[in-house]
Design a protein around this motif. Structure first.
Motif, short mmCIF file in Angstrom:
data_model
loop_
_atom_site.label_atom_id
_atom_site.label_comp_id
_atom_site.label_asym_id
_atom_site.label_seq_id
_atom_site.Cartn_x
_atom_site.Cartn_y
_atom_site.Cartn_z
N LEU A 110 0.77 -1.13 -0.11
CA LEU A 110 0.01 0.13 -0.06
C LEU A 110 0.96 1.09 -0.08
CD1 LEU A 110 -2.56 -1.21 2.84
CD2 LEU A 110 -2.88 -0.88 0.03
N PHE A 111 0.47 2.08 -0.70
CA PHE A 111 1.14 3.70 -0.86
C PHE A 111 0.14 4.66 -0.62
CE2 PHE A 111 3.53 0.57 -3.15
CZ PHE A 111 4.82 0.83 -2.90
N GLU A 112 0.73 5.88 -0.49
CA GLU A 112 0.07 7.19 -0.25
C GLU A 112 0.45 8.26 -1.26
OE1 GLU A 112 -1.83 8.51 3.59
OE2 GLU A 112 0.16 7.64 4.30
N LYS A 113 -0.33 8.97 -1.84
CA LYS A 113 0.43 9.98 -2.55
C LYS A 113 1.25 11.04 -1.85
CE LYS A 113 -2.50 12.14 -5.52
NZ LYS A 113 -3.51 12.56 -6.25
N ILE A 114 2.17 11.82 -2.44
CA ILE A 114 2.89 12.51 -1.66
C ILE A 114 2.89 13.88 -2.48
CG2 ILE A 114 4.10 11.11 -0.12
CD1 ILE A 114 6.50 11.48 -1.96
N ALA A 115 3.20 14.94 -2.09
CA ALA A 115 3.47 16.23 -3.10
C ALA A 115 4.89 16.50 -3.11
CB ALA A 115 2.67 17.55 -2.31
N VAL A 116 5.28 16.64 -4.43
CA VAL A 116 6.46 17.00 -4.70
C VAL A 116 6.36 18.27 -5.59
CG1 VAL A 116 8.58 16.19 -5.97
CG2 VAL A 116 7.20 14.68 -4.72
N SER A 117 7.11 19.33 -4.89
CA SER A 117 7.12 20.72 -5.47
C SER A 117 7.29 20.61 -6.90
CB SER A 117 7.98 21.75 -4.90
OG SER A 117 7.91 23.00 -5.16
N ASN A 118 6.69 21.32 -7.69
CA ASN A 118 6.76 21.49 -9.11
C ASN A 118 6.50 20.18 -9.89
OD1 ASN A 118 6.86 24.12 -9.42
ND2 ASN A 118 9.07 23.87 -8.52
N CYS A 119 5.97 19.07 -9.48
CA CYS A 119 5.87 17.69 -9.96
C CYS A 119 4.63 17.21 -9.96
CB CYS A 119 6.77 16.89 -9.27
SG CYS A 119 8.62 17.27 -9.87
N CYS A 120 4.13 17.04 -8.49
CA CYS A 120 2.85 16.47 -8.54
C CYS A 120 2.40 16.67 -7.15
CB CYS A 120 2.89 14.90 -8.24
SG CYS A 120 4.07 14.16 -7.24
N THR A 121 0.84 16.68 -6.83
CA THR A 121 0.11 17.06 -5.70
C THR A 121 -0.08 15.76 -4.79
OG1 THR A 121 -1.93 17.09 -6.92
CG2 THR A 121 -0.68 19.09 -6.88
N ALA A 122 -0.49 15.77 -3.69
CA ALA A 122 -0.83 14.81 -2.76
C ALA A 122 -2.30 14.62 -2.87
CB ALA A 122 -0.43 15.03 -1.28
#
Length: 122
Positions: A110-122
């Motif tokens: 299992l995984f959770e989304k994470i935010a990475v600046s200028n790449c993707c949102t959580a």
């Protein structure tokens, strides 16, 4: 019956099921003998149809490896670990695992989304 192999031996799926998190993505790698590929897909299809009816289920998608590999990747999105845990531990689902070919090995995590600046949102 499908054989389980932890994707992360340090924190396998059975430990993850005790974590309170959500939404979550289940990533599940399957390997199978070439002669059992169709049987694996049919067993997965039965599971997917059943899972679609469970509370907290959002979506799923099965992928087949490119080339002559006998590997499949499934990902499924759930509202929470609790929802996935309820479906995964349901005796009806556990019984359905016997429909997989004996050569099938699965590695769920299992995984959770994470935010990475200028790449993707959580």
């Amino acid at each position: 019956m499908v054989n389980f192999k932890p994707l992360d031996p340090e924190f396998p799926i059975d430990k993850q099921l005790g974590v309170d998190a959500g939404p979550v993505v289940l990533v599940n790698l399957f390997t199978v003998d070439p002669a059992d590929k169709d049987a694996l897909v049919e067993a997965w299809k039965g599971d997917a149809i059943w899972m679609k009816k469970q509370p907290g289920y959002i979506s799923t998608q099965l992928h087949e490896a490119v080339g002559e590999s006998c590997m499949y990747l499934n990902y499924a999105i759930w509202d929470s670990v609790a929802d996935f845990r309820a479906a995964f531990s349901n005796p009806e689902f556990q019984k359905a695992l016997s429909h997989y070919p004996s050569s099938a090995v699965t590695a769920p995590h299992l995984f959770e989304k994470i935010a990475v600046s200028n790449c993707c949102t959580a």
